[in-house]
Design an enzyme around this catalytic site. Structure first.
Site, PDB file in Angstrom:
ATOM      1  N   GLU A   1      -2.788 -20.608 -32.889  1.00 58.91           N
ATOM      2  CA  GLU A   1      -2.359 -21.733 -33.846  1.00 58.91           C
ATOM      3  C   GLU A   1      -0.810 -21.872 -33.745  1.00 58.91           C
ATOM      4  O   GLU A   1      -0.290 -20.877 -33.471  1.00 58.91           O
ATOM      5  CB  GLU A   1      -2.380 -21.311 -35.147  1.00 58.91           C
ATOM      6  CG  GLU A   1      -1.916 -20.092 -35.723  1.00 58.91           C
ATOM      7  CD  GLU A   1      -2.335 -19.581 -37.221  1.00 58.91           C
ATOM      8  OE1 GLU A   1      -3.531 -19.893 -37.349  1.00 58.91           O
ATOM      9  OE2 GLU A   1      -1.384 -19.170 -37.765  1.00 58.91           O
TER      10      GLU A   1
ATOM     11  N   TYR B   1       1.466 -25.176 -24.112  1.00 63.68           N
ATOM     12  CA  TYR B   1      -0.042 -24.792 -24.206  1.00 63.68           C
ATOM     13  C   TYR B   1      -1.058 -25.858 -23.606  1.00 63.68           C
ATOM     14  O   TYR B   1      -2.027 -25.376 -22.828  1.00 63.68           O
ATOM     15  CB  TYR B   1      -0.499 -24.411 -25.717  1.00 63.68           C
ATOM     16  CG  TYR B   1       0.210 -23.790 -26.440  1.00 63.68           C
ATOM     17  CD1 TYR B   1       0.552 -22.377 -25.711  1.00 63.68           C
ATOM     18  CD2 TYR B   1       0.772 -23.704 -27.876  1.00 63.68           C
ATOM     19  CE1 TYR B   1       1.301 -21.335 -26.189  1.00 63.68           C
ATOM     20  CE2 TYR B   1       1.388 -22.723 -28.342  1.00 63.68           C
ATOM     21  CZ  TYR B   1       1.574 -21.593 -27.614  1.00 63.68           C
ATOM     22  OH  TYR B   1       2.375 -20.554 -28.052  1.00 63.68           O
TER      23      TYR B   1
END
EC number: 2.3.1.266
Length: 148
Positions: A103, A115
């Site tokens: 997260e 990411y």
């Protein structure tokens, strides 16, 4: 020269120092200590013998969750976070992990771009999850398929 190795209990003070410098809302020392042990796959990246980054990941069966990653501000924008994540992903693949979860704060554009460049996709959003200086912000939950 960069070296990646296991993050051991004796390395926690240096990792905690990076945590304090890298995050506006850092983990407590107690939280750091509780995220160690056999179900964790934790790494540090050292540059010329000094810790520059760390990653804390929990592995449960065929899934892993990246709980914390930080690069010392003095070492950011040098590709160290990418190198550490690539190493982590390789190690998880060797262990047969199917999915890596994480997260990230919705405001952390640099991390989200990193990411996504590694193949993570947005899975869902946790509304008002993270504290901020003036309220709350969303967490983006991301997943990376590793192996089947």
């Amino acid at each position: 020269m960069n070296t990646i190795s296991s993050l051991e209990t004796t390395d926690l003070p240096a990792a905690y120092h990076i945590e304090q410098r890298a995050h506006a809302f850092p983990w407590s020392e107690k939280t750091f200590a509780s995220n160690q042990g056999e179900r964790y796959l934790n790494f540090q990246l050292t540059q010329n013998g000094k810790m520059a980054a760390f990653a804390i990941t929990q592995v449960v069966l065929d899934e892993a969750t990246l709980f914390n990653i930080a690069v010392d501000p003095d070492y950011q924008r040098q590709g160290l976070g990418r190198a550490l994540l690539e190493h982590l992903i390789d190690e998880l693949e060797k262990r047969g992990v199917a999915t890596l979860w994480l997260e990230v704060r919705a405001s952390n554009a640099a991390a989200i771009a990193l990411y996504e460049s590694l193949g993570f996709n947005e899975a869902t959003i946790r509304r008002n999850y993270y504290p901020t200086t003036d309220g709350r912000e969303d967490a983006i939950i991301m997943a990376l398929p590793i192996s089947m």
